[in-house]
Design an enzyme around this catalytic site. Structure first.
Site, PDB file in Angstrom:
ATOM      1  N   SER A 183      23.269 -22.707 -26.707  1.00  0.00           N
ATOM      2  CA  SER A 183      22.454 -23.630 -25.922  1.00  0.00           C
ATOM      3  C   SER A 183      23.391 -24.586 -25.193  1.00  0.00           C
ATOM      4  CB  SER A 183      21.475 -24.378 -26.811  1.00  0.00           C
ATOM      5  OG  SER A 183      22.194 -25.020 -27.831  1.00  0.00           O
ATOM      6  N   LEU A 184      22.821 -25.383 -24.322  1.00  0.00           N
ATOM      7  CA  LEU A 184      23.643 -26.214 -23.453  1.00  0.00           C
ATOM      8  C   LEU A 184      23.556 -27.677 -23.843  1.00  0.00           C
ATOM      9  CD1 LEU A 184      22.576 -24.630 -20.050  1.00  0.00           C
ATOM     10  CD2 LEU A 184      24.785 -24.376 -21.167  1.00  0.00           C
ATOM     11  N   LYS A 187      18.167 -24.813 -13.322  1.00  0.00           N
ATOM     12  CA  LYS A 187      17.821 -24.573 -14.726  1.00  0.00           C
ATOM     13  C   LYS A 187      16.333 -24.266 -14.789  1.00  0.00           C
ATOM     14  CE  LYS A 187      18.496 -26.337 -19.355  1.00  0.00           C
ATOM     15  NZ  LYS A 187      17.158 -26.051 -19.862  1.00  0.00           N
ATOM     16  N   ARG A 223      14.641 -15.714 -27.457  1.00  0.00           N
ATOM     17  CA  ARG A 223      15.861 -16.342 -27.959  1.00  0.00           C
ATOM     18  C   ARG A 223      15.806 -16.607 -29.461  1.00  0.00           C
ATOM     19  NH1 ARG A 223      17.801 -21.320 -29.146  1.00  0.00           N
ATOM     20  NH2 ARG A 223      19.993 -21.678 -28.718  1.00  0.00           N
ATOM     21  N   TYR A 282      20.760 -15.003 -15.479  1.00  0.00           N
ATOM     22  CA  TYR A 282      21.855 -15.953 -15.246  1.00  0.00           C
ATOM     23  C   TYR A 282      23.137 -15.669 -16.028  1.00  0.00           C
ATOM     24  CZ  TYR A 282      19.631 -17.992 -19.366  1.00  0.00           C
ATOM     25  OH  TYR A 282      19.061 -18.174 -20.592  1.00  0.00           O
ATOM     26  N   TYR A 296       3.871   1.442  -1.164  1.00  0.00           N
ATOM     27  CA  TYR A 296       4.461   1.523  -2.506  1.00  0.00           C
ATOM     28  C   TYR A 296       3.464   2.173  -3.466  1.00  0.00           C
ATOM     29  CZ  TYR A 296       6.498   0.189  -6.966  1.00  0.00           C
ATOM     30  OH  TYR A 296       7.013   0.228  -8.236  1.00  0.00           O
ATOM     31  N   CYS A 333     -20.696 -53.218  -9.095  1.00  0.00           N
ATOM     32  CA  CYS A 333     -21.511 -54.275  -9.683  1.00  0.00           C
ATOM     33  C   CYS A 333     -22.031 -55.100  -8.503  1.00  0.00           C
ATOM     34  CB  CYS A 333     -20.659 -55.148 -10.602  1.00  0.00           C
ATOM     35  SG  CYS A 333     -21.515 -56.678 -11.032  1.00  0.00           S
ATOM     36  N   GLU A 392      23.553 -23.579 -10.916  1.00  0.00           N
ATOM     37  CA  GLU A 392      22.340 -22.759 -10.828  1.00  0.00           C
ATOM     38  C   GLU A 392      21.159 -23.623 -11.219  1.00  0.00           C
ATOM     39  OE1 GLU A 392      22.985 -19.934 -13.920  1.00  0.00           O
ATOM     40  OE2 GLU A 392      24.737 -19.089 -12.925  1.00  0.00           O
ATOM     41  N   CYS A 396     -20.547 -62.163 -10.525  1.00  0.00           N
ATOM     42  CA  CYS A 396     -19.965 -61.484 -11.686  1.00  0.00           C
ATOM     43  C   CYS A 396     -18.586 -62.079 -11.972  1.00  0.00           C
ATOM     44  CB  CYS A 396     -19.842 -59.993 -11.395  1.00  0.00           C
ATOM     45  SG  CYS A 396     -18.956 -59.107 -12.672  1.00  0.00           S
ATOM     46  N   GLU A 424      15.827 -15.970 -17.783  1.00  0.00           N
ATOM     47  CA  GLU A 424      14.681 -16.808 -18.113  1.00  0.00           C
ATOM     48  C   GLU A 424      13.430 -16.194 -17.488  1.00  0.00           C
ATOM     49  OE1 GLU A 424      15.708 -19.559 -19.850  1.00  0.00           O
ATOM     50  OE2 GLU A 424      14.047 -20.970 -19.752  1.00  0.00           O
ATOM     51  N   LYS A 477      20.178 -32.703 -16.554  1.00  0.00           N
ATOM     52  CA  LYS A 477      18.711 -32.677 -16.654  1.00  0.00           C
ATOM     53  C   LYS A 477      18.067 -33.898 -16.025  1.00  0.00           C
ATOM     54  CE  LYS A 477      16.512 -31.007 -20.127  1.00  0.00           C
ATOM     55  NZ  LYS A 477      15.815 -30.100 -21.000  1.00  0.00           N
ATOM     56  N   CYS A 484     -22.799 -53.505 -15.753  1.00  0.00           N
ATOM     57  CA  CYS A 484     -21.453 -54.037 -15.520  1.00  0.00           C
ATOM     58  C   CYS A 484     -20.877 -54.542 -16.842  1.00  0.00           C
ATOM     59  CB  CYS A 484     -21.512 -55.180 -14.509  1.00  0.00           C
ATOM     60  SG  CYS A 484     -19.944 -56.057 -14.390  1.00  0.00           S
ATOM     61  N   ASP A 489      12.724 -23.526 -16.010  1.00  0.00           N
ATOM     62  CA  ASP A 489      11.945 -23.985 -17.154  1.00  0.00           C
ATOM     63  C   ASP A 489      10.973 -22.886 -17.561  1.00  0.00           C
ATOM     64  OD1 ASP A 489      11.273 -25.737 -19.078  1.00  0.00           O
ATOM     65  OD2 ASP A 489      10.138 -27.105 -17.808  1.00  0.00           O
ATOM     66  N   ALA A 536       0.841  -1.205   0.000  1.00  0.00           N
ATOM     67  CA  ALA A 536       0.000   0.000   0.000  1.00  0.00           C
ATOM     68  C   ALA A 536       0.873   1.251   0.000  1.00  0.00           C
ATOM     69  CB  ALA A 536      -0.926  -0.004   1.216  1.00  0.00           C
ATOM     70  N   CYS A 557     -20.761 -58.656 -16.628  1.00  0.00           N
ATOM     71  CA  CYS A 557     -21.905 -59.554 -16.457  1.00  0.00           C
ATOM     72  C   CYS A 557     -23.216 -58.898 -16.855  1.00  0.00           C
ATOM     73  CB  CYS A 557     -21.994 -60.056 -15.016  1.00  0.00           C
ATOM     74  SG  CYS A 557     -22.494 -58.767 -13.866  1.00  0.00           S
TER      75      CYS A 557
HETATM   76  S1  IVH Z   1      23.198 -20.556 -19.288  1.00  0.00           S
HETATM   77  C1  IVH Z   1      25.070 -20.949 -23.923  1.00  0.00           C
HETATM   78  N1  IVH Z   1      21.798 -20.743 -17.116  1.00  0.00           N
HETATM   79  O1  IVH Z   1      18.471 -23.303 -20.745  1.00  0.00           O
HETATM   80  C2  IVH Z   1      23.795 -20.976 -23.154  1.00  0.00           C
HETATM   81  N2  IVH Z   1      20.704 -21.247 -19.146  1.00  0.00           N
HETATM   82  O2  IVH Z   1      20.081 -24.606 -23.508  1.00  0.00           O
HETATM   83  C3  IVH Z   1      24.050 -20.617 -21.736  1.00  0.00           C
HETATM   84  N3  IVH Z   1      18.342 -21.841 -18.898  1.00  0.00           N
HETATM   85  O3  IVH Z   1      17.447 -21.679 -23.389  1.00  0.00           O
HETATM   86  C4  IVH Z   1      22.796 -20.682 -20.975  1.00  0.00           C
HETATM   87  N4  IVH Z   1      18.249 -21.641 -16.708  1.00  0.00           N
HETATM   88  O4  IVH Z   1      17.347 -20.151 -21.370  1.00  0.00           O
HETATM   89  C5  IVH Z   1      21.787 -20.879 -18.443  1.00  0.00           C
HETATM   90  N5  IVH Z   1      20.696 -20.844 -15.069  1.00  0.00           N
HETATM   91  C6  IVH Z   1      20.676 -20.979 -16.398  1.00  0.00           C
HETATM   92  C7  IVH Z   1      19.505 -21.342 -17.095  1.00  0.00           C
HETATM   93  C8  IVH Z   1      19.571 -21.484 -18.480  1.00  0.00           C
HETATM   94  C9  IVH Z   1      17.561 -21.929 -17.799  1.00  0.00           C
HETATM   95  C10 IVH Z   1      17.903 -22.125 -20.280  1.00  0.00           C
HETATM   96  C11 IVH Z   1      18.348 -21.092 -21.262  1.00  0.00           C
HETATM   97  C12 IVH Z   1      18.557 -21.828 -22.556  1.00  0.00           C
HETATM   98  C13 IVH Z   1      18.648 -23.239 -22.144  1.00  0.00           C
HETATM   99  C14 IVH Z   1      20.036 -23.769 -22.428  1.00  0.00           C
END
Ligand code: IVH
Length: 672
Positions: free
Chosen positions: A86-87, A120, A141, A232, A40, A431, A118, A436, A180, A320, A413, A122, A38, A416
């Site tokens: 990507s990872l 990950k 992305r 991140y 704020y 039943c 860290e 049966c 993310e 994962k 049933c 979703d 409030a 039967c």
């Molecule tokens: S580092 C070179 N850190 O996971 C990519 N990615 O394939 C370095 N994601 O779409 C990404 N949490 O959005 C990183 N703590 C985290 C993450 C993270 C989620 C997602 C990212 C990317 C996918 C990686």
């Protein structure tokens, strides 16, 4: 009164904006607000009023400028200044170790390597561009090189600073900040409830909900969605001098970005593995979905030496977990009639991978529950596996498909044809026909799989023997001959002999298992054990009155009544006699007699989950010392052993003044 000088207005505007930004930082980044919502809002309203009066003094980074961009009809493409890679993923400790080995080989092999872990998240990956500390634009992305410019939508997310915190240091001229965007689980539930109440299709999961919210053409819609962000890392960094990822995260946090507080830094790959294991358990406690742990080599200099392959850094991996939910088509709701006559619905699914196993069946509860959850044949549904339990259908994944209808239990049933009933106050349809075939089949299944546990005889064979009319009761099973089996497809001399031999061997099962297999309502394995021990022979059981049964510790009035009623039925007595004639045991054997020991004369009930024993093991350990172990608590119970999740037995024990033992007390009792 004279209007305030523009100079003073400007000063107040600056002050209000700085204050509001400070409170946003306390709230979103530090998770430690100093003022109420409030208070704020009052500051915000003052700023808004002043800006309405002096529109020329509005700046794009003012906290009021998060909503209000005109709706667009399409998103512009936006090229990232550095690609968003990507990872590579790993799913086992072995793969993690292999990666660490590769890292070590590529660096100097005795050089220490520290890792940052860290969660990950979703959600939906986002690139934010800041010029001289001011948020300029942001994009999804996309293909990693260019995404969609969703700046107006990102501006509505109050956890994204429109201006970086100015700590008097030189901010990079251009900075790409990566993170993310996600929808918290609490917000996701409310969001879906709102959609349902508006008659709209629900979002299948928080990731879809976040991604969909970011792609709204009208940012006022995005503004109304509960979105947040975890930051991140960086893309283009223009000379920012941090030496490690850990320092970068710290720098980002100090400059106003919401970095995940659970990030941790460790010095060995063994610690990484340990942390991943711990995370898998902690995962369920978070208010957002994570699908793994991201592991990064901490040193930027080592990262640079390791480099990347096809935009996938060699210095990072995603550990994962198999997702515990999946979407698939609900082909049909089938009905199975249990051995007590209950119609159990279950879901036949298009096979799908959930948590690493293929699922094609899932349990459903009853008609009311199915319809409350809006589960319909022909729809896409969400299937969930939790722990080791059988998969469940959670609900529909999105809108109902055209032509789908609410589920109705069959009126007759399926086996039967008797009219199905739903007793007052019960959730299950039943039943009512005692003859049966399904009851017979289920009783047989229970006999071969649980009570007698006959090797080589399972549900499929029971069904075949039933269908050809060879076995319609438990005694029939013991009259089966090798010659009869040989007439069935797929049986040969050897397999037929084996089946007959193992049926024959099962005549030796102890009396309590015979009792359990009789399918007496309310008599499960434990109660059968109590009856066998207390009465010793079937003849005493056949002659027992309700009062006599009720006097047995562990047998309550309802159970006593249903046991007595069962033995009054002529057909049941005939079944017992037939089995006796075939050679099954109708009295307790030497090995079943209670042993004499320090706990003789005491009785216990076990409930909930114990850490170091299964319930069977705890029961066996107590019995080995002479104690009796029963299934229900009464005043005569010596103690209730309660593990995790004890349920109603605990309340009953407390009410009856029965002492409750935790696992440590049990260990002590057992002298361990
Ligand atoms: S580092 C070179 N850190 O996971 C990519 N990615 O394939 C370095 N994601 O779409 C990404 N949490 O959005 C990183 N703590 C985290 C993450 C993270 C989620 C997602 C990212 C990317 C996918 C990686």
């Amino acid at each position: 009164m004279a209007a305030p000088a523009v100079k003073d207005v400007q000063a107040r505007l600056d002050e209000l904006r700085a204050e509001l930004n400070h409170h946003l930082y306390r709230y979103h980044v530090l998770d430690d607000p100093e003022i109420s919502d409030a208070a704020y809002d009052r500051l915000y309203d003052e700023l808004k009023a002043l800006e309405d009066e002096y529109p020329d003094l509005i700046t794009p980074d003012s906290p009021t400028q998060r909503v209000g961009a005109p709706p667009s009809d399409k998103f512009e493409k936006s090229r990232h200044l550095t690609p968003m890679g990507s990872l590579d993923k790993v799913t086992t400790d072995e793969a993690l170790a292999k990666w660490a080995e590769d890292v070590r080989k590529r660096l100097d092999s005795d050089e220490p390597v520290a890792y940052v872990l860290e969660p990950k998240i979703d959600g939906s990956a986002i690139n934010l561009v800041y010029e001289d500390g001011v948020f300029i634009r942001g994009a999804t992305r996309g293909d990693g090189y260019q995404g969609e410019d969703v700046t107006p939508n990102l501006r509505t997310i109050s956890a994204i600073p429109l201006q970086m915190r100015d700590l008097g240091d030189d901010l990079p001229a251009v900075l790409e900040v990566r993170g993310e965007v996600y929808m918290p689980l609490s917000g996701f539930r409310q969001f879906n409830e709102r959609l349902t109440s508006e008659g709209k299709a629900t979002a299948p999961n928080p990731r879809n909900a976040a991604a969909g919210s970011l792609r709204q053409k009208d940012s006022s819609i995005t503004a109304a969605r509960p979105l947040s962000i975890w930051i991140y890392g960086l893309g283009r960094r223009d000379g920012l001098g941090t030496a490690t990822h850990w320092e970068t995260l710290e720098w980002l946090r100090e400059h106003g970005f919401r970095t995940n507080p659970f990030a941790e830094r460790v010095d060995s790959i063994e610690d990484v593995m340990q942390a991943c294991r711990e995370w898998e358990l902690r995962r369920a406690e978070l208010d957002y979905e994570i699908d793994g742990i991201v592991i990064k080599v901490d040193s930027h200099e080592q990262q640079a030496r390791l480099g990347a392959l096809h935009e996938r850094p060699r210095w990072a991996r995603a550990f994962k977990w198999a997702p515990m939910t999946a979407q698939t088509k609900l082909l049909k709701i089938a009905i199975r009639v249990g051995r007590t006559g209950a119609l159990n619905p279950w879901a036949m699914l298009e096979p799908v991978e959930v948590g690493g196993v293929t699922v094609s069946k899932a349990t459903l509860h009853n008609e009311e529950d199915i319809n409350r959850k809006q589960i319909r044949e022909g729809d896409l549904v969400i299937v969930q596996r939790a722990g080791d339990v059988i998969p469940q259908v959670v609900g529909p994944a999105g809108a109902h498909r055209p032509g789908t209808k609410e589920f109705r239990m069959p009126k007759k049933c399926p086996l039967c044809g008797a009219n199905v009933v739903k007793p007052e106050g019960e959730a299950m349809h039943r039943c009512p026909n005692r003859d049966c075939p399904s009851r017979g089949i289920e009783t047989l299944n229970n006999w071969v799989m649980a009570a007698a546990d006959i090797e080589g005889v399972g549900e499929q064979l029971v069904r075949r023997l039933w269908d050809v009319g060879l076995v319609r009761s438990v005694p029939d099973l013991y009259r089966l001959t090798k010659e009869q089996l040989l007439e069935l497809d797929g049986f040969q001399e050897k397999s037929a002999s084996n089946v007959i031999a193992s049926i024959e061997r099962s005549k030796e099962i102890p009396f309590r298992r015979v009792l359990y297999g009789l399918n007496i309502p309310d008599v499960g394995g434990v109660t059968a054990g109590v009856l066998a021990r207390e009465l010793g022979t079937i003849d005493r059981l056949l002659g027992a009155t309700v009062e006599e049964l009720q006097a047995i510790d562990g047998i309550g009035p309802d159970r006593a009544a249903s046991i007595a009623e069962w033995f009054e039925d002529k057909a049941n007595c005939n079944l017992v006699e037939e089995l006796r004639g075939l050679g099954l045991r109708m009295e307790i054997g030497e090995e079943e007699r209670p042993v004499e020991g320090p706990l003789s004369g005491q009785s216990y009930v076990i409930t909930g989950t114990l850490e170091s024993y299964t319930r069977e093991e705890a029961k066996a350990a107590l019995e080995a010392l002479g104690a009796k172990v029963g299934d229900s608590v009464s005043k005569k119970t010596t103690g209730l052993v309660a593990g995790e999740g004890p349920g109603s037995k605990l309340a009953k024990a407390q009410k009856a003044g029965v002492p409750v033992l935790d696992e440590r007390a049990l260990q002590k009792l057992l002298g361990r």
